[in-house]
Design a protein around this motif. Structure first.
Motif, PDB file in Angstrom:
ATOM      1  N   VAL A   8       8.855   4.366  -3.027  1.00 38.51           N
ATOM      2  CA  VAL A   8       7.131   4.456  -3.937  1.00 38.51           C
ATOM      3  C   VAL A   8       8.044   3.465  -5.753  1.00 38.51           C
ATOM      4  O   VAL A   8       9.155   4.557  -5.819  1.00 38.51           O
ATOM      5  CB  VAL A   8       6.717   5.535  -4.227  1.00 38.51           C
ATOM      6  CG1 VAL A   8       5.378   5.548  -5.367  1.00 38.51           C
ATOM      7  CG2 VAL A   8       6.212   5.673  -2.377  1.00 38.51           C
ATOM      8  N   GLY A   9       8.072   3.123  -6.184  1.00 35.77           N
ATOM      9  CA  GLY A   9       7.767   2.340  -7.775  1.00 35.77           C
ATOM     10  C   GLY A   9       8.438   1.101  -8.223  1.00 35.77           C
ATOM     11  O   GLY A   9       8.889   0.123  -8.473  1.00 35.77           O
ATOM     12  N   ASP A  10       8.320   0.458  -6.283  1.00 35.45           N
ATOM     13  CA  ASP A  10       9.657  -0.582  -6.672  1.00 35.45           C
ATOM     14  C   ASP A  10       8.844  -2.162  -6.871  1.00 35.45           C
ATOM     15  O   ASP A  10       7.281  -1.848  -6.616  1.00 35.45           O
ATOM     16  CB  ASP A  10       9.941  -1.047  -5.376  1.00 35.45           C
ATOM     17  CG  ASP A  10      11.499  -0.064  -4.768  1.00 35.45           C
ATOM     18  OD1 ASP A  10      11.903   0.342  -5.311  1.00 35.45           O
ATOM     19  OD2 ASP A  10      11.384  -0.496  -3.447  1.00 35.45           O
ATOM     20  N   ARG A  11       8.927  -2.911  -7.694  1.00 37.57           N
ATOM     21  CA  ARG A  11       8.509  -4.216  -8.238  1.00 37.57           C
ATOM     22  C   ARG A  11       8.456  -5.344  -7.547  1.00 37.57           C
ATOM     23  O   ARG A  11      10.050  -5.032  -6.942  1.00 37.57           O
ATOM     24  CB  ARG A  11       9.009  -4.090  -9.494  1.00 37.57           C
ATOM     25  CG  ARG A  11       8.986  -3.343 -10.729  1.00 37.57           C
ATOM     26  CD  ARG A  11       7.699  -3.371 -11.217  1.00 37.57           C
ATOM     27  NE  ARG A  11       7.399  -4.492 -12.065  1.00 37.57           N
ATOM     28  CZ  ARG A  11       6.371  -4.826 -12.535  1.00 37.57           C
ATOM     29  NH1 ARG A  11       5.506  -4.359 -12.541  1.00 37.57           N
ATOM     30  NH2 ARG A  11       5.693  -5.938 -13.247  1.00 37.57           N
ATOM     31  N   ILE A  27       2.713   1.644  -4.195  1.00 35.39           N
ATOM     32  CA  ILE A  27       1.878   2.701  -4.392  1.00 35.39           C
ATOM     33  C   ILE A  27       2.560   3.817  -3.456  1.00 35.39           C
ATOM     34  O   ILE A  27       2.238   4.798  -3.687  1.00 35.39           O
ATOM     35  CB  ILE A  27       0.572   2.450  -5.132  1.00 35.39           C
ATOM     36  CG1 ILE A  27      -0.030   1.583  -3.774  1.00 35.39           C
ATOM     37  CG2 ILE A  27       0.832   2.000  -6.480  1.00 35.39           C
ATOM     38  CD1 ILE A  27      -2.000   2.159  -4.028  1.00 35.39           C
ATOM     39  N   ALA A  28       2.463   2.947  -2.222  1.00 35.77           N
ATOM     40  CA  ALA A  28       2.940   4.009  -1.081  1.00 35.77           C
ATOM     41  C   ALA A  28       3.657   3.290   0.262  1.00 35.77           C
ATOM     42  O   ALA A  28       3.442   2.082   0.354  1.00 35.77           O
ATOM     43  CB  ALA A  28       1.426   4.960  -0.578  1.00 35.77           C
ATOM     44  N   VAL A  29       4.221   3.924   0.675  1.00 40.44           N
ATOM     45  CA  VAL A  29       5.302   3.939   1.964  1.00 40.44           C
ATOM     46  C   VAL A  29       4.883   4.523   2.857  1.00 40.44           C
ATOM     47  O   VAL A  29       4.749   5.144   2.863  1.00 40.44           O
ATOM     48  CB  VAL A  29       6.680   3.128   1.948  1.00 40.44           C
ATOM     49  CG1 VAL A  29       7.339   3.498   2.857  1.00 40.44           C
ATOM     50  CG2 VAL A  29       6.826   3.290   0.565  1.00 40.44           C
ATOM     51  N   GLU A  30       4.538   3.508   4.272  1.00 34.22           N
ATOM     52  CA  GLU A  30       3.582   4.186   5.471  1.00 34.22           C
ATOM     53  C   GLU A  30       4.795   4.684   6.346  1.00 34.22           C
ATOM     54  O   GLU A  30       6.249   4.411   5.996  1.00 34.22           O
ATOM     55  CB  GLU A  30       2.404   3.673   6.717  1.00 34.22           C
ATOM     56  CG  GLU A  30       1.476   3.445   5.709  1.00 34.22           C
ATOM     57  CD  GLU A  30       0.802   2.168   6.414  1.00 34.22           C
ATOM     58  OE1 GLU A  30       0.990   2.072   7.472  1.00 34.22           O
ATOM     59  OE2 GLU A  30      -0.303   1.908   6.224  1.00 34.22           O
ATOM     60  N   GLY A  86       7.658   5.064   8.712  1.00 28.96           N
ATOM     61  CA  GLY A  86       8.450   4.243   9.540  1.00 28.96           C
ATOM     62  C   GLY A  86       8.976   2.741   9.554  1.00 28.96           C
ATOM     63  O   GLY A  86       8.651   1.922   9.796  1.00 28.96           O
ATOM     64  N   ASN A  87       8.333   2.889   7.960  1.00 32.89           N
ATOM     65  CA  ASN A  87       8.196   1.260   6.859  1.00 32.89           C
ATOM     66  C   ASN A  87       7.554   0.626   8.043  1.00 32.89           C
ATOM     67  O   ASN A  87       7.744  -0.718   8.286  1.00 32.89           O
ATOM     68  CB  ASN A  87       9.747   0.749   7.674  1.00 32.89           C
ATOM     69  CG  ASN A  87      10.868   1.565   6.355  1.00 32.89           C
ATOM     70  OD1 ASN A  87       9.715   1.874   4.500  1.00 32.89           O
ATOM     71  ND2 ASN A  87      11.583   1.515   6.152  1.00 32.89           N
ATOM     72  N   ALA A  88       5.906   0.833   8.912  1.00 29.72           N
ATOM     73  CA  ALA A  88       5.238   0.103   9.184  1.00 29.72           C
ATOM     74  C   ALA A  88       4.665  -0.706   8.124  1.00 29.72           C
ATOM     75  O   ALA A  88       3.851  -1.898   8.460  1.00 29.72           O
ATOM     76  CB  ALA A  88       4.251   0.905  10.453  1.00 29.72           C
ATOM     77  N   ALA A  89       4.117  -0.328   6.661  1.00 29.72           N
ATOM     78  CA  ALA A  89       3.421  -1.270   6.312  1.00 29.72           C
ATOM     79  C   ALA A  89       3.953  -0.653   4.884  1.00 29.72           C
ATOM     80  O   ALA A  89       4.090   0.841   4.371  1.00 29.72           O
ATOM     81  CB  ALA A  89       2.374  -0.950   6.126  1.00 29.72           C
ATOM     82  N   VAL A  90       3.765  -1.487   3.588  1.00 29.60           N
ATOM     83  CA  VAL A  90       3.486  -0.593   2.303  1.00 29.60           C
ATOM     84  C   VAL A  90       2.338  -1.051   1.345  1.00 29.60           C
ATOM     85  O   VAL A  90       1.844  -1.752   2.071  1.00 29.60           O
ATOM     86  CB  VAL A  90       4.690  -1.227   1.418  1.00 29.60           C
ATOM     87  CG1 VAL A  90       6.302  -1.073   1.782  1.00 29.60           C
ATOM     88  CG2 VAL A  90       4.891  -2.541   1.000  1.00 29.60           C
ATOM     89  N   HIS A  91       1.584  -0.034   0.626  1.00 26.16           N
ATOM     90  CA  HIS A  91       0.953  -0.104   0.312  1.00 26.16           C
ATOM     91  C   HIS A  91       1.119  -0.724  -1.713  1.00 26.16           C
ATOM     92  O   HIS A  91       1.840   0.388  -1.954  1.00 26.16           O
ATOM     93  CB  HIS A  91      -0.242   1.462  -0.735  1.00 26.16           C
ATOM     94  CG  HIS A  91      -0.785   1.266   0.972  1.00 26.16           C
ATOM     95  ND1 HIS A  91      -1.975   0.854   1.458  1.00 26.16           N
ATOM     96  CD2 HIS A  91       0.363   1.923   2.197  1.00 26.16           C
ATOM     97  CE1 HIS A  91      -2.103   1.621   2.715  1.00 26.16           C
ATOM     98  NE2 HIS A  91      -1.051   1.989   2.737  1.00 26.16           N
ATOM     99  N   VAL A  92       0.623  -1.503  -1.903  1.00 25.43           N
ATOM    100  CA  VAL A  92       1.254  -1.979  -3.157  1.00 25.43           C
ATOM    101  C   VAL A  92      -0.094  -2.942  -4.580  1.00 25.43           C
ATOM    102  O   VAL A  92      -1.588  -2.439  -3.999  1.00 25.43           O
ATOM    103  CB  VAL A  92       1.725  -3.398  -3.182  1.00 25.43           C
ATOM    104  CG1 VAL A  92       2.288  -4.439  -4.262  1.00 25.43           C
ATOM    105  CG2 VAL A  92       2.768  -3.454  -2.446  1.00 25.43           C
ATOM    106  N   ASP A  93      -0.068  -2.591  -5.599  1.00 26.17           N
ATOM    107  CA  ASP A  93      -0.737  -2.473  -6.377  1.00 26.17           C
ATOM    108  C   ASP A  93      -0.443  -3.624  -7.394  1.00 26.17           C
ATOM    109  O   ASP A  93       0.666  -3.679  -8.085  1.00 26.17           O
ATOM    110  CB  ASP A  93      -1.051  -0.908  -7.508  1.00 26.17           C
ATOM    111  CG  ASP A  93      -1.523  -1.297  -8.860  1.00 26.17           C
ATOM    112  OD1 ASP A  93      -3.036  -2.661  -8.545  1.00 26.17           O
ATOM    113  OD2 ASP A  93      -1.728  -0.630  -9.308  1.00 26.17           O
ATOM    114  N   PHE A  94      -1.452  -4.588  -6.711  1.00 23.20           N
ATOM    115  CA  PHE A  94      -0.970  -5.805  -7.498  1.00 23.20           C
ATOM    116  C   PHE A  94      -2.192  -5.804  -8.703  1.00 23.20           C
ATOM    117  O   PHE A  94      -3.542  -6.575  -8.911  1.00 23.20           O
ATOM    118  CB  PHE A  94      -1.474  -7.395  -6.938  1.00 23.20           C
ATOM    119  CG  PHE A  94      -0.117  -7.115  -5.884  1.00 23.20           C
ATOM    120  CD1 PHE A  94       0.673  -8.040  -5.814  1.00 23.20           C
ATOM    121  CD2 PHE A  94      -1.060  -6.782  -4.595  1.00 23.20           C
ATOM    122  CE1 PHE A  94       1.523  -7.784  -4.719  1.00 23.20           C
ATOM    123  CE2 PHE A  94      -0.190  -7.198  -3.193  1.00 23.20           C
ATOM    124  CZ  PHE A  94       0.911  -7.102  -3.232  1.00 23.20           C
TER     125      PHE A  94
END
Length: 76
Positions: free
Chosen positions: A31-34, A46-49, A51-59
């Motif tokens: 969380v917080g990675d650019r 903004i969130a990591v599921e 097991g690293n199944a997916a990441v949620h990103v704010d664009f």
């Protein structure tokens, strides 16, 4: 397999050892990675599921869920 078959050298271009090849490791995000996406542009994780199944990103106001293996996503 017998012992001599296990010690044989396999050529990297051989079509017969495709299953034995492991893909590149999946990059891990926090969380917080650019990040930069090929289609959506710059964003921040903004969130990591689990097991690293997916990441949620704010664009820049548009939020997206990017599933693993993150082929179009790069950490900045």
């Amino acid at each position: 397999m017998n012992k001599s078959a296990e010690s044989r050298r396999h050529l990297p271009t051989s079509p017969f050892n495709r299953a034995a090849q492991a893909g590149p490791p999946i990059e891990e995000y926090a969380v917080g990675d650019r990040v930069s996406h090929d289609q959506y542009g710059l964003g921040r994780v903004i969130a990591v599921e689990s097991g690293n199944a997916a990441v949620h990103v704010d664009f820049a106001g548009r939020k997206g869920r990017i599933p693993s293996p993150y082929t179009k996503l790069a950490k900045l």
